[in-house]
Design an enzyme around this catalytic site. Structure first.
Site, PDB file in Angstrom:
ATOM      1  N   HIS A  22       0.827  -1.208   0.000  1.00 54.00           N
ATOM      2  CA  HIS A  22       0.000   0.000   0.000  1.00 54.00           C
ATOM      3  C   HIS A  22       0.862   1.259   0.000  1.00 54.00           C
ATOM      4  O   HIS A  22       2.048   1.244   0.303  1.00 54.00           O
ATOM      5  CB  HIS A  22      -0.972   0.011   1.179  1.00 54.00           C
ATOM      6  CG  HIS A  22      -0.331   0.101   2.543  1.00 54.00           C
ATOM      7  ND1 HIS A  22       0.013   1.295   3.138  1.00 54.00           N
ATOM      8  CD2 HIS A  22       0.018  -0.871   3.428  1.00 54.00           C
ATOM      9  CE1 HIS A  22       0.527   1.060   4.328  1.00 54.00           C
ATOM     10  NE2 HIS A  22       0.549  -0.238   4.531  1.00 54.00           N
ATOM     11  N   CYS A  35       2.200  -4.924   7.083  1.00 56.13           N
ATOM     12  CA  CYS A  35       2.009  -4.712   5.647  1.00 56.13           C
ATOM     13  C   CYS A  35       3.232  -4.023   5.041  1.00 56.13           C
ATOM     14  O   CYS A  35       4.089  -3.511   5.753  1.00 56.13           O
ATOM     15  CB  CYS A  35       0.751  -3.886   5.398  1.00 56.13           C
ATOM     16  SG  CYS A  35      -0.772  -4.826   5.652  1.00 56.13           S
TER      17      CYS A  35
END
Length: 532
Positions: free
Chosen positions: A431, A450
């Site tokens: 992301h 992440c």
């Protein structure tokens, strides 16, 4: 780097392959009684009756049954895939290969559930647990079938299956010599895996350095600075170190910080993952003071890891190497681009696994994980009633006594303007991020697990370049629309999340990185009698 990543089990297949059948019954290897609970690689042992019962229950044909018995005889019935602290590194790596190939092991729903449970680092294993025993033996069965059916040249040798999973602790130099030795089974690897050979050649170089006494370790007073064109009695020591590691030419014994030394420092910095500014910093001095035997240990651990990466094809591939803090994007053997990434901080480790990137989500909501809600957001909500509004967050429901919270699309969103999904059990994805300053740091372990991309716009344009409906202008508009939109990729792309702390890059340079999650240290205590 793709060749390094994708020739591993291809090369394994070169010397442990077959014609999709076991042609003749194999003799059973003798039991290795020299393996004990003191020197075994793992700390759990099977009852011999459990192995025989499993063979009978699975109705194995005689040749496979004998390979199975041989495998555990050579281990003195030591577990191959589980230890008391859960799944071994080899088990995780093999399961990733199974997932990458969508192997038949995935059809066993109970095994999948057990593997998912064991994947948690907090999950323990026991030699008396029936589910653990079943998982251990099923993994061995699938390992043998996997090797016997996925590679189609030559003949699978019993000794190859027995030796691929470590069995016994050895001294660092002894094990290193076994990798370098002409008699080692690994030599047959090299014909199909040039990257393995390059790393093994570096291991031979470092073993040679160790046998000649290694390099000199030295201390530097706190705050000391080495000035360009200045002299210092430690400069010859640094030059000798750089000559041994191939970063500058040998023979310069002067005490002057000259241009060849600056170039050598820049080369060394780049190989260690630092900005090549030519400054002899405390961080670089610390790297130089890593003993040669510890570097050898690091090389052996990473050579062993090379056996387990899933083989690939000539299509597109995305690879993240966690300790390198980089993502590499390939089309066939050609690297399209690479970019810095931020990975999980210690305690929020980014998991090593394989996946398939299938979706791009523009202007995403951030669905805050329950652990972050409980440990980070609720305390702030209790002390400041306006906290959610300030952070552009909202409560959408309740689950398990906790509010379910999400952050709206917009400039404050922790996922930035786009995320890239490769569905997995760990809720990990690529992301964007509003915290751009972190990408300028050498060490980039800051996330909750992440992977944050330094240039998500480039990634989005690359993934959608073959989709006529998504040009650069439309992608930019979607990223700034403030309204979530999901796009399914027409061509899914495999994703590999890896953990390599030593490798030879495309320029032929040996790279080392820090063991940020302690994976090397954990393996070292299993693999060596004298871990460093």
């Amino acid at each position: 780097m793709r060749n390094f990543l994708l020739t591993s089990l291809v090369a394994l297949g070169f010397f442990t392959a077959c014609n999709n059948e076991i042609k003749k019954e194999q003799q059973v290897s003798e039991r290795d009684l020299s393996i004990t609970r003191v020197n075994a690689y793992n700390d759990l042992f099977l009852d011999t009756a459990a192995v025989n019962t499993f063979i009978t229950k699975e109705q194995m044909e005689p040749a496979l049954a004998n390979r199975f018995r041989s495998f555990y005889n050579r281990r003195n019935f030591q577990f191959a895939w589980l230890a008391s602290d859960g799944l071994t590194e080899q088990a995780r790596s093999f399961w990733n290969a199974v997932n990458y190939k969508q192997d038949s092991a995935l059809e066993d729903k109970k095994l999948k559930a057990e593997m998912k449970d064991l994947w948690s680092s907090s999950t323990q294993a026991s030699a008396s647990d029936k589910d653990n025993i079943r998982t251990e033996l099923l993994l061995t069965k699938y390992f043998m079938n996997y090797m016997l059916t996925n590679y189609e040249q030559g003949t699978v040798k019993k000794k190859d299956l027995e030796s691929l999973v470590p069995r016994k602790k050895e001294p660092v130099i002894v094990l290193a010599d076994s990798f370098v030795s002409k008699k080692a089974v690994n030599n047959e690897y090299e014909a199909a895996n040039s990257s393995y050979k390059l790393l093994k050649d570096q291991l031979a170089l470092y073993v040679g350095i160790a046998k000649k006494g290694g390099w000199q370790l030295f201390s530097v007073p706190a705050g000391k600075k080495f000035k360009k064109n200045g002299s210092d009695p430690l400069i010859p020591v640094i030059k000798k170190h750089l000559a041994l590691t191939g970063d500058m030419a040998a023979g310069d014994t002067t005490a002057v910080f000259n241009e060849p030394l600056e170039a050598g420092i820049k080369s060394y910095q780049a190989r260690m993952g630092y900005k090549p500014d030519g400054v002899i910093s405390p961080a670089i001095i610390k790297e130089m003071n890593v003993p040669v035997n510890k570097r050898i240990q690091q090389l052996v651990i990473n050579l062993d890891r090379m056996r387990w990466l899933p083989d690939g094809d000539n299509g597109k591939l995305i690879v993240t190497n966690i300790p390198e803090f980089k993502v590499h994007v390939y089309d066939g053997s050609r690297q399209e681009f690479e970019m810095p990434v931020v990975v999980g901080k210690d305690g929020h480790n980014t998991v090593i696994f394989t996946g398939t990137l299938s979706q791009v989500v523009f202007s995403p909501y951030w669905n805050v994980p329950p652990s972050i809600v409980k440990n980070e957001i609720l305390p702030k909500m209790n002390s400041d009633k306006s906290y959610l509004d300030q952070e552009d967050m909202e409560v959408v429901s309740e689950s398990g006594g906790l509010p379910v919270i999400r952050q709206r699309p917009g400039p404050k969103n922790s996922l930035g303007k786009v995320k890239f999904l490769f569905p997995n059990d760990f809720n990990i994805y690529f992301h964007d991020t509003p915290a751009k300053s972190l990408f300028s740091q050498d060490q980039r372990a800051f996330s909750h697990g992440c992977i944050r991309l330094s240039d998500p716009v480039k990634m989005a344009n690359y993934l959608l370049k073959d989709d006529a409906g998504w040009d650069a202008a439309k992608i930019n508009a979607a990223m700034n629309a403030g309204k979530e939109k999901t796009v399914e990729l027409k061509t899914k792309i495999p994703v590999l999340i890896t953990y390599y702390t030593a490798w030879v890059d495309a320029a032929g340079k040996l790279n080392f990185r820090d063991d940020i999650y302690g994976h090397d240290a954990a393996v070292a205590h299993k693999m060596f009698t004298n871990p460093l």
